[in-house]
Design an enzyme around this catalytic site. Structure first.
Site, short mmCIF file in Angstrom:
data_model
loop_
_atom_site.label_atom_id
_atom_site.label_comp_id
_atom_site.label_asym_id
_atom_site.label_seq_id
_atom_site.Cartn_x
_atom_site.Cartn_y
_atom_site.Cartn_z
N ASP A 73 0.78 -1.25 0.00
CA ASP A 73 0.00 0.00 0.00
C ASP A 73 0.81 1.29 0.00
OD1 ASP A 73 -1.62 -2.06 0.86
OD2 ASP A 73 -2.33 -1.03 2.64
N GLU A 256 -10.40 -2.62 3.94
CA GLU A 256 -9.12 -2.02 4.31
C GLU A 256 -8.99 -0.63 3.68
OE1 GLU A 256 -6.28 -5.81 5.10
OE2 GLU A 256 -6.38 -5.26 3.00
C1 FRU Z 1 -3.80 -3.56 2.88
C2 FRU Z 1 -3.15 -3.90 4.20
C3 FRU Z 1 -3.56 -2.88 5.25
C4 FRU Z 1 -2.43 -2.99 6.25
C5 FRU Z 1 -1.24 -3.23 5.34
C6 FRU Z 1 -0.19 -4.12 5.92
O1 FRU Z 1 -3.14 -4.09 1.78
O2 FRU Z 1 -3.48 -5.21 4.60
O3 FRU Z 1 -4.83 -3.12 5.80
O4 FRU Z 1 -2.30 -1.85 7.02
O5 FRU Z 1 -1.74 -3.81 4.15
O6 FRU Z 1 0.91 -4.21 5.08
#
Ligand code: FRU
Length: 554
Positions: A73, A256
Site C-alpha cells: 500500500d 481495508e
Molecule cells: C492492505 C493492508 C492494510 C495494512 C497493510 C499491511 O493491503 O493489509 O490493511 O495496514 O496492508 O501491510
C-alpha cells in the site's frame, strides 16, 4: 466465503510471532529485526529508479517501484513545496510481505521517482502498517513550531513482542517530521487511538480536514467486521469517536484502507458530495483484491451512502474504481495541486502478489490517477483518468513524438492479426486508440506480442458481452499462482459504433482508461523480453483500428 484468505487476515499476528521464533509463513521470509541490533535497511540513499533490462525485464519505467524488496500500500501521500512524497508499506529486508516499514520515494512530476532511505523501520515491538500524512500547518499538535510546523503521520502500530500492547493488537500511532519527511520521530504518547477492547484488525488511519467543524476526521477500519470507524480531532493527538459506516456494498472479504473525500460534482452549480473509498480483499470485482466506493453525505459526524448496493447483491451492483485485478489501497495525495483528488494505488492483488516472478524487487504503484464525480444515469459516479501532472510528464518523456496508423483487420472464423510494424514495437508506450468493431465478434489490440500475435496481452471489445476485456492468459509467465486470473471484463457502451481507449503499457502492467473516465482496468502481466510487437486483431469479421502511440520510455 468470508475468510478464504485466512493467511492474510492473520498475517500480522503470525508474522510478529514468526519474527521471534523463525520465519514461518509465506508472508515472513526474513525475521523481524531485533530491537537490540537494528539492521540497516538495504535501501540505497536517494537513488533514481532503475530501468528495465533483459536481466530485470519486468521493471517498470514510468511507475514507482523500489530498487529491491517488497512494497504494498501507498501510505503517507503528501505534496510539500513542489515535491510529491510517497511513503508505502515496505519490507526493507526481503522480497515478500514482512517487517512492515514505511519506504519513501519522491517525485516532482508523479512519473519519475527517486527512492529515499526507509522512513520508519519495523522493530520486534512494532510493525508500521498503513496510514497517512497531513501537514499540520498551524502546529495544532504542538510537535513543531509556528515557523517550522510538522508533517504528521498517523499509522497503524501492529504490535509484536515487547510493544505497547500485546502482540497481535493493532492501534493508531503518530510520528512527525520537522525536516520535510526526511526523518521521523514517534510520538511518546503512542498509541494515540485504541479500541476498548483492543482489536487485531483495527487499522489504516486516513485523515481528511473537515472545514465546517475545523477538525480532522480519521477513517479507520475494523477490517474483519467490514466496518469503517470515524473519529475526530483538533490536535491530531486526541481522538473522539464519531460514528461507524457499514452494512452496505460488497462484503466478500476484509475492508481495508478507507478514505473519506469531499468532491465537487462536475457540471453542477457548486454541488458537493462525499465519497468513501474502501479496498476489499478478497471479494473484488475481478477476483481477490479490489476497490469499491460509496457516494453520499457527511454531516461532520456520520457518513450516509446513497443508492448503495445491498450486501450480498451481485458484485456488478456495487461501484468499483477499477475493473482489473491489480488496483488496491489507493488513496489521495494530501495537498496535490489541481483541485481534483489525485490517487496513488498499489498495483497488486493479495491473491498472488507474493508470488509474482520479479526479483530482487516485488510490487509497484499504479499511475497516479485523477478523480471526478459526475451525476450519471440516476446516481453519482466517479470518473478516473491519468492525473494531469502525470500525463504531462509522460508527454514530455515522449518528446512530442506520436506515431499514428489507421488500419482494417480482417478476422474471419479465427482471429486475424495485423502487425503494426517496427515503429510500434515497444515495451513501454502510451496509446490512444479508436476501435470500430463493426460486425466482428471481438476486436482489439495485442501488446507485448509475438510476431504472429499468438502470444501477448489482448485488449478488446467483445460484442456478445458488451465488455472491454483485458486478457492476460497468453501474455507471458503466469505459472507462479493458480489465482493469477486469466482475464477481466468491464461493461462499456460503444459511442457511434466506436470505443476510445487510453492505454499505458509499462514493462509488466497495463492500465486501460476510457477517455470519459467511466472505466479503468489495471492488470499486471509478465511478458517475454523479446515480445514487443503491437498488433491489431479481430475475430468473426473485420474491424477498424486507429492508433496513436507515444514512446514514453526507451
Ligand atoms: C492492505 C493492508 C492494510 C495494512 C497493510 C499491511 O493491503 O493489509 O490493511 O495496514 O496492508 O501491510
Amino acid at each position: 466465503m468470508l475468510f478464504q484468505n485466512l493467511r492474510k487476515t492473520f498475517r500480522p499476528a503470525l508474522c510478529a510471532a514468526a519474527a521471534v521464533v523463525v520465519a514461518l509463513t509465506a508472508g515472513c521470509t526474513a525475521p523481524a529485526p531485533s530491537s537490540t541490533e537494528p539492521p540497516t535497511a538495504d535501501t540505497p540513499p536517494a537513488a533514481p529508479a532503475a530501468a528495465p533490462s533483459a536481466g530485470d525485464p519486468w521493471r517498470p519505467a514510468v511507475h514507482l517501484s523500489t530498487d529491491r524488496n517488497w512494497i504494498n500500500d501507498p501510505n503517507g501521500l503528501v505534496y510539500d513545496n513542489g515535491t510529491y512524497h510517497a511513503f508505502y508499506q515496505h519490507n526493507p529486508h526481503g522480497n515478500s510481505w514482512g517487517n512492515m516499514s514505511w519506504g519513501h520515494s519522491t517525485s516532482t512530476d508523479l512519473i519519475h521517482w527517486t527512492q529515499q532511505p526507509v522512513a520508519m523501520e519495523a522493530s520486534e515491538a512494532e510493525e508500521i502498517f498503513s496510514g497517512s500524512i497531513v501537514m499540520d500547518k498551524d502546529n495544532a499538535s504542538g510537535l513543531g513550531t509556528a515557523d517550522n510546523p510538522p508533517m504528521v503521520a498517523l499509522y497503524t502500530s501492529a504490535y509484536g513482542k515487547g510493544g505497547a500492547r500485546p502482540a497481535g493488537i493493532q492501534a493508531q500511532s503518530l510520528a512527525y517530521s520537522l525536516d520535510h519527511g526526511k526523518s521521523w520521530q514517534k510520538y511518546k504518547g503512542n498509541p494515540v487511538l485504541d479500541l476498548a477492547p483492543s482489536s487485531k484488525n483495527f487499522r489504516d488511519p486516513k485523515l481528511t480536514w473537515y472545514a465546517p467543524g475545523k477538525y480532522w476526521v480519521m477513517t479507520t477500519v475494523v477490517a474483519d467486521a467490514q466496518t469503517v470507524k470515524l473519529f475526530k480531532s483538533t490536535d491530531l493527538l486526541h481522538w473522539d469517536f464519531l460514528s461507524d459506516f457499514s452494512g452496505v456494498g460488497a462484503h466478500g472479504g476484509l475492508w481495508e484502507v478507507p478514505e473519506l473525500l469531499q468532491m465537487d460534482v462536475t457540471g453542477s452549480s457548486g454541488e458537493k458530495k462525499w465519497v468513501m473509498l474502501i479496498s476489499i480483499n478478497p471479494g473484488g470485482i475481478a477476483g481477490g483484491s479490489g476497490m469499491q466506493y460509496f457516494v453520499g453525505e457527511f454531516d461532520g459526524r456520520k457518513f450516509t451512502a446513497e443508492n448503495a448496493a445491498a450486501p450480498g447483491a451481485p458484485l456488478g451492483d456495487s461501484q468499483w474504481l477499477d475493473y482489473g485485478a491489480d488496483y488496491y489501497a489507493a488513496n489521495s495525495i494530501n495537498g496535490a495541486p489541481g483541485g481534483k483528488p489525485v490517487l496513488l494505488g498499489w498495483m497488486g492483488n493479495w491473491d498472488y502478489a507474493q508470488h509474482v516472478p520479479t526479483t530482487p524487487w516485488r510490487g509497484s504503484m499504479a499511475v497516479p490517477r485523477e478523480l471526478e464525480l459526475v451525476h450519471d444515469g440516476g446516481r453519482y459516479a466517479l470518473r478516473s483518468g491519468i492525473a494531469a501532472a502525470a500525463a504531462e510528464a509522460l508527454g514530455k518523456a515522449a518528446g512530442g513524438e506520436v506515431r499514428r496508423k489507421d488500419l482494417t483487420v480482417t478476422g474471419s472464423a479465427g482471429p486475424g492479426y495485423e502487425p503494426l510494424g517496427g515503429e510500434f514495437a515497444a515495451r513501454t508506450q502510451l496509446l490512444d486508440v479508436e476501435l470500430e468493431p463493426g460486425a466482428s465478434a471481438e476486436a482489439g489490440l495485442v501488446l507485448r506480442g509475438s510476431a504472429d500475435g499468438t502470444r501477448g496481452l489482448r485488449i478488446s471489445y467483445e460484442r456478445e458481452t458488451g465488455t472491454l476485456k483485458v486478457d492476460r492468459s497468453s501474455a507471458g509467465t503466469d505459472n507462479f499462482s493458480p489465482l493469477f486470473s486469466p482475464y477481466h471484463r468491464a461493461p462499456v457502451a460503444l459511442k457511434d459504433g466506436k470505443l476510445r481507449l487510453r492505454i499505458l503499457l509499462d514493462s509488466s502492467s497495463v492500465e486501460v482508461f476510457t477517455p470519459d473516465g467511466t472505466v479503468a482496468m489495471t492488470d499486471s502481466f509478465y511478458p517475454a523480453w523479446d515480445d514487443t510487437e503491437t498488433l491489431a486483431f479481430s475475430r468473426g469479421g473485420p474491424a477498424k483500428v486507429t492508433i496513436a502511440s507515444s514512446r514514453v520510455a526507451s
